[in-house]
Design a protein around this motif. Structure first.
Motif, PDB file in Angstrom:
ATOM      1  N   ALA A 117      -3.438  -7.566  -7.531  1.00 43.54           N
ATOM      2  CA  ALA A 117      -2.757  -7.200  -8.781  1.00 43.54           C
ATOM      3  C   ALA A 117      -3.767  -6.793  -9.840  1.00 43.54           C
ATOM      4  CB  ALA A 117      -1.915  -8.372  -9.278  1.00 43.54           C
ATOM      5  N   ASP A 118      -3.394  -5.818 -10.666  1.00 42.01           N
ATOM      6  CA  ASP A 118      -4.218  -5.348 -11.766  1.00 42.01           C
ATOM      7  C   ASP A 118      -3.937  -6.206 -12.992  1.00 42.01           C
ATOM      8  OD1 ASP A 118      -4.758  -3.652 -14.256  1.00 42.01           O
ATOM      9  OD2 ASP A 118      -5.658  -2.405 -12.690  1.00 42.01           O
ATOM     10  N   ALA A 119      -5.013  -6.781 -13.572  1.00 41.93           N
ATOM     11  CA  ALA A 119      -4.836  -7.708 -14.688  1.00 41.93           C
ATOM     12  C   ALA A 119      -4.209  -7.041 -15.906  1.00 41.93           C
ATOM     13  CB  ALA A 119      -6.182  -8.316 -15.071  1.00 41.93           C
ATOM     14  N   GLY A 120      -4.447  -5.745 -16.097  1.00 39.18           N
ATOM     15  CA  GLY A 120      -3.964  -5.075 -17.295  1.00 39.18           C
ATOM     16  C   GLY A 120      -2.669  -4.314 -17.117  1.00 39.18           C
ATOM     17  N   SER A 121      -2.057  -4.379 -15.926  1.00 40.77           N
ATOM     18  CA  SER A 121      -0.858  -3.589 -15.676  1.00 40.77           C
ATOM     19  C   SER A 121       0.004  -4.272 -14.623  1.00 40.77           C
ATOM     20  CB  SER A 121      -1.243  -2.182 -15.188  1.00 40.77           C
ATOM     21  OG  SER A 121      -0.122  -1.490 -14.691  1.00 40.77           O
ATOM     22  N   ASN A 122       1.324  -4.079 -14.731  1.00 32.24           N
ATOM     23  CA  ASN A 122       2.218  -4.668 -13.735  1.00 32.24           C
ATOM     24  C   ASN A 122       2.536  -3.715 -12.601  1.00 32.24           C
ATOM     25  OD1 ASN A 122       3.837  -2.856 -15.045  1.00 32.24           O
ATOM     26  ND2 ASN A 122       5.383  -4.349 -15.722  1.00 32.24           N
ATOM     27  N   PHE A 123       1.894  -2.526 -12.577  1.00 33.34           N
ATOM     28  CA  PHE A 123       2.161  -1.605 -11.463  1.00 33.34           C
ATOM     29  C   PHE A 123       0.912  -0.912 -10.912  1.00 33.34           C
ATOM     30  CE2 PHE A 123       2.581   1.014 -15.273  1.00 33.34           C
ATOM     31  CZ  PHE A 123       1.898   2.163 -14.929  1.00 33.34           C
ATOM     32  N   LEU A 124      -0.205  -0.874 -11.679  1.00 28.90           N
ATOM     33  CA  LEU A 124      -1.395  -0.171 -11.190  1.00 28.90           C
ATOM     34  C   LEU A 124      -2.031  -0.852  -9.980  1.00 28.90           C
ATOM     35  CD1 LEU A 124      -3.160   0.990 -14.488  1.00 28.90           C
ATOM     36  CD2 LEU A 124      -1.953   2.395 -12.807  1.00 28.90           C
ATOM     37  N   GLY A 125      -1.664  -2.114  -9.737  1.00 27.60           N
ATOM     38  CA  GLY A 125      -2.163  -2.823  -8.562  1.00 27.60           C
ATOM     39  C   GLY A 125      -1.345  -2.574  -7.308  1.00 27.60           C
ATOM     40  N   GLN A 126      -0.296  -1.746  -7.413  1.00 32.29           N
ATOM     41  CA  GLN A 126       0.475  -1.407  -6.206  1.00 32.29           C
ATOM     42  C   GLN A 126      -0.442  -0.762  -5.176  1.00 32.29           C
ATOM     43  OE1 GLN A 126       3.909   0.945  -7.180  1.00 32.29           O
ATOM     44  NE2 GLN A 126       4.817  -0.627  -8.497  1.00 32.29           N
ATOM     45  N   GLN A 127      -0.312  -1.182  -3.912  1.00 32.02           N
ATOM     46  CA  GLN A 127      -1.171  -0.682  -2.831  1.00 32.02           C
ATOM     47  C   GLN A 127      -0.450   0.437  -2.096  1.00 32.02           C
ATOM     48  OE1 GLN A 127      -4.451  -2.048  -2.637  1.00 32.02           O
ATOM     49  NE2 GLN A 127      -3.578  -2.731  -4.585  1.00 32.02           N
ATOM     50  N   VAL A 128      -1.084   1.624  -2.068  1.00 30.01           N
ATOM     51  CA  VAL A 128      -0.380   2.813  -1.576  1.00 30.01           C
ATOM     52  C   VAL A 128      -1.056   3.473  -0.371  1.00 30.01           C
ATOM     53  CG1 VAL A 128       0.716   3.328  -3.783  1.00 30.01           C
ATOM     54  CG2 VAL A 128      -1.568   4.231  -3.305  1.00 30.01           C
ATOM     55  N   GLY A 129      -2.175   2.912   0.102  1.00 25.56           N
ATOM     56  CA  GLY A 129      -2.840   3.487   1.271  1.00 25.56           C
ATOM     57  C   GLY A 129      -3.847   2.500   1.827  1.00 25.56           C
ATOM     58  N   ASN A 130      -4.240   2.665   3.094  1.00 29.83           N
ATOM     59  CA  ASN A 130      -5.299   1.816   3.649  1.00 29.83           C
ATOM     60  C   ASN A 130      -5.919   2.441   4.896  1.00 29.83           C
ATOM     61  OD1 ASN A 130      -3.849   0.998   6.069  1.00 29.83           O
ATOM     62  ND2 ASN A 130      -2.764  -0.556   4.859  1.00 29.83           N
ATOM     63  N   ILE A 131      -7.080   1.922   5.277  1.00 35.64           N
ATOM     64  CA  ILE A 131      -7.716   2.241   6.564  1.00 35.64           C
ATOM     65  C   ILE A 131      -8.368   0.979   7.100  1.00 35.64           C
ATOM     66  CG2 ILE A 131      -8.168   4.711   6.192  1.00 35.64           C
ATOM     67  CD1 ILE A 131     -11.062   3.902   5.510  1.00 35.64           C
ATOM     68  N   TRP A 132      -8.534   0.927   8.439  1.00 25.83           N
ATOM     69  CA  TRP A 132      -9.233  -0.168   9.103  1.00 25.83           C
ATOM     70  C   TRP A 132     -10.147   0.467  10.142  1.00 25.83           C
ATOM     71  CZ3 TRP A 132      -6.435  -5.298  10.826  1.00 25.83           C
ATOM     72  CH2 TRP A 132      -7.385  -6.212  11.305  1.00 25.83           C
ATOM     73  N   LYS A 133     -11.448   0.501   9.830  1.00 29.82           N
ATOM     74  CA  LYS A 133     -12.434   1.070  10.739  1.00 29.82           C
ATOM     75  C   LYS A 133     -13.584   0.082  10.911  1.00 29.82           C
ATOM     76  CE  LYS A 133     -11.216   5.238  12.132  1.00 29.82           C
ATOM     77  NZ  LYS A 133     -11.184   5.653  13.534  1.00 29.82           N
ATOM     78  N   GLY A 134     -13.716  -0.476  12.112  1.00 34.29           N
ATOM     79  CA  GLY A 134     -14.773  -1.446  12.350  1.00 34.29           C
ATOM     80  C   GLY A 134     -14.595  -2.653  11.467  1.00 34.29           C
ATOM     81  N   ASP A 135     -15.641  -2.976  10.694  1.00 34.52           N
ATOM     82  CA  ASP A 135     -15.566  -4.128   9.784  1.00 34.52           C
ATOM     83  C   ASP A 135     -15.050  -3.740   8.407  1.00 34.52           C
ATOM     84  OD1 ASP A 135     -16.620  -5.769  11.766  1.00 34.52           O
ATOM     85  OD2 ASP A 135     -18.693  -5.377  11.158  1.00 34.52           O
ATOM     86  N   ASN A 136     -14.767  -2.467   8.208  1.00 35.10           N
ATOM     87  CA  ASN A 136     -14.304  -2.007   6.899  1.00 35.10           C
ATOM     88  C   ASN A 136     -12.781  -1.956   6.839  1.00 35.10           C
ATOM     89  OD1 ASN A 136     -16.824  -1.416   5.455  1.00 35.10           O
ATOM     90  ND2 ASN A 136     -17.132   0.143   7.027  1.00 35.10           N
ATOM     91  N   LEU A 137     -12.217  -2.867   6.052  1.00 30.36           N
ATOM     92  CA  LEU A 137     -10.781  -2.856   5.748  1.00 30.36           C
ATOM     93  C   LEU A 137     -10.653  -2.463   4.287  1.00 30.36           C
ATOM     94  CD1 LEU A 137     -11.310  -5.286   7.932  1.00 30.36           C
ATOM     95  CD2 LEU A 137      -8.926  -5.823   7.459  1.00 30.36           C
TER      96      LEU A 137
END
Length: 603
Positions: free
Chosen positions: A276-296
């Motif tokens: 969550a974003d401390a200064g906003s109730n929506f900027l912390g929304q998670q909209v994409g991701n990748i998982w490659k090796g040890d990088n999440l």
């Protein structure tokens, strides 16, 4: 007589509320791939200050995907074009351009042989197109959807299968090759946001705005189970999923401002990351991701790339940057810190040696940042929220805010910390962090500069004239009117010695005046073809650098005034700010939301 780009401090991925961002990474897991504006960015996962850009699209790019071979990237734009280009070497040679669909391309998928591509999105006649990467000829039909298609995935091993998901709440399962409709799957009750096949090719998973996660058999398309039925699941829509290398777990990112790792066999949540974003109730929304090796990595709506650590269920680091166009830029006196301000008012500091960006919430404005300058001990910014913010260089969160009567057009500051601000018809003087005086002017002011010594103020106007005034305490007195420029004055910069003044205008011309005599000393720095946005002198005053709306940067010589160094297309759309790090190194910022550094070889 040349300039070589030495680094790109890249922008963040552009994210839109309610829409998934399809990130990708190269097959080796070394680089993350994303888009912003008209550019595609290839950015090192371990060292994010190492980046490359692809700028050949003529309109905004929406998605980019690596071929499994790693040698090519396919990128799609909002007009339905897909460009396939070479990732080996610096030339980025175009292999194929195809008009895949009639509208925005939302997602692209390659087959496991790097031969076939499916592009999906918002078409007029069809919502998807399957074609060969070498020739562009069709290799099947993508049918079965009645609304925009948001996502596509292709099984990486034979027999090939393809699955698409869209705003009609359905998945369409296709057999290939050639790809042909097999069946419609209607388990989701809201928009389907992403589908992906497992790494081993045994299953595929889908996530949607209904907060559901479903698993299916990759060969038949039959449902295996609903993963989201487990306890501690997401409480909002899910925008993204990625599989682990061993296909035993998946990572999901949701509008509930969390990312979660799920165990497939146990049907349970293993980790929950609260982002969550401390200064906003929506900027912390998670909209994409990748998982490659040890990088999440999970992407926030704000553009932050959160590197997730499963051992602590926290983000181990956050990579930040601008999402929107940079409109103001300056460099600290010690040359170790850059400050940039953007179209939406965000101000960020950058470490010159690492490219690390840090948001400065106290120094940020409520609207577009018009200009940022520094006087050695302070950074001073003016914004469309009718304020000037003065930050302590040693503590950037120590900020004093001065309200301005009128919209600030330009700001400047002398070494003794006198700040002058130009509004439409007034010049305001700030000393000691307070407004001490104001002078009404009978013209439309567009730009302002005060010399380092704090004795002379130059005001640029819409009438193409520069009005030079002496400053005695808080009182301004007219000295000269300079009138050689051909358009409205858009940028002013005093030479470090305080007498010479460079004035850039809306016609792309730069004139250098002697403010003590009112004479024009240089009149042939006229090679920009559009508005000059920024001019800065080098520390010794031997050189000047300018950036323009024409996307070009020029480095000029005061000694050899006919000599110049041109950096063409330095930033896509516009160059907003320029500055010298030393006599042979410059930094630039632009509408592509990036900061770049360049090494110069002078004449």
């Amino acid at each position: 007589m040349s300039a070589v780009r030495s680094s790109i401090f890249a922008c963040s991925p552009l994210a839109t509320r309610g829409q998934a961002v399809h990130l990708d990474a190269d097959p080796k897991g070394e680089n993350i791939l994303y888009t912003n504006g008209k550019s595609v960015y290839i950015r090192n996962l371990e060292k994010p200050h190492i980046a490359k850009e692809y700028t050949q699209h003529s309109c905004n790019v929406t998605v980019a995907k690596y071929a499994p071979s790693g040698y090519y990237i396919a990128s799609g734009d909002e007009r339905g074009n897909v460009r396939i280009w070479d990732t080996v070497g610096e030339e980025q040679v175009l292999k194929l351009e195809s008009r895949a669909i009639g509208g925005r391309v939302n997602d692209i998928a390659w087959d496991g042989e790097s031969k076939r591509i499916i592009a999906v999105g918002d078409g007029k006649e069809k919502f998807g197109h399957a074609f060969l990467a070498d020739t562009g000829s069709s290799c099947g039909e993508i049918m079965g959807h009645s609304k925009v298609v948001n996502t596509v995935a292709i099984r990486q091993t034979r027999p090939f299968r393809a699955v698409t998901g869209g705003d009609d709440n359905t998945l369409v399962f296709s057999h290939g090759v050639p790809f042909a409709f097999n069946k419609t799957i209607s388990d989701h009750t809201r928009f389907v946001q992403e589908v992906k096949f497992s790494t081993n090719g045994d299953m595929f998973a889908s996530v949607g705005s209904d907060g559901k996660i479903f698993l299916y058999d990759a060969k038949t398309g039959d449902k295996i189970k609903e993963l989201s039925a487990a306890e501690h699941g997401h409480t909002g829509g899910i925008f993204a999923l990625s599989w682990s290398a061993d296909s035993s777990r998946i990572l999901t990112s949701s509008a509930d401002q969390t990312a979660k790792i799920w165990d497939i066999e146990a049907s349970s949540v293993v980790n929950t990351f609260n982002l969550a974003d401390a200064g906003s109730n929506f900027l912390g929304q998670q909209v994409g991701n990748i998982w490659k090796g040890d990088n999440l990595v999970s992407l926030s709506l704000s553009g932050d790339l959160n590197y997730l650590d499963p051992s602590t269920s926290k983000a181990s680091r956050v990579i930040q940057g601008h999402q929107k166009a940079i409109t103001a830029f300056t460099i600290s006196e010690d040359k170790k810190t850059f400050l940039s301000g953007s179209y939406e008012g965000r101000v960020m500091s950058w470490e010159e040696n690492t490219g690390k960006a840090t948001p400065l919430n106290e120094a940020s404005h409520g609207n577009q940042v018009m200009q940022i300058v520094n006087n050695g001990s302070q950074f001073v910014s003016a914004g469309m929220d009718d304020t000037v913010r003065i930050s302590n260089v040693k503590n950037l969160n120590e900020v004093s805010v001065v309200s301005i009567s009128g919209l600030p057009k330009s700001v400047s500051s002398s070494d003794d910390q006198t700040v002058v601000v130009a509004t439409e018809n007034e010049v305001q003087i700030i000393q000691g962090g307070k407004k001490v005086d104001a002078l009404a002017v009978g013209y439309s002011a567009t730009s302002i500069a005060i010399n380092p010594q704090g004795t002379t103020v130059a005001i640029g106007a819409q009438d193409a004239k520069v009005y030079v005034m002496s400053l005695d305490g808080t009182k301004l007195n007219a000295v000269h009117t300079l009138s050689n420029n051909k358009g409205a004055i858009t940028s002013l910069s005093f030479h470090p010695e305080g007498k010479l003044l460079a004035a850039g205008d809306s016609a792309g011309k730069i004139y250098v005046y002697d403010t003590t005599t009112g004479e024009t000393t240089i009149s042939h720095w006229v090679f920009h073809t559009a508005r000059v946005n920024s001019i800065q002198w080098s520390p010794t005053g031997n050189y000047a650098v300018s950036g323009s709306l024409d996307t070009n940067v020029f480095v000029w010589s005061l000694e050899k005034t006919m000599k110049k160094i041109k950096i063409a297309n330095a930033h896509s759309q516009s160059v907003a700010g320029v500055g010298f790090i030393d006599e042979t190194t410059i930094a630039t910022a632009g509408a592509d939301a990036c900061v770049k550094t360049w090494k110069l070889t002078h004449h």
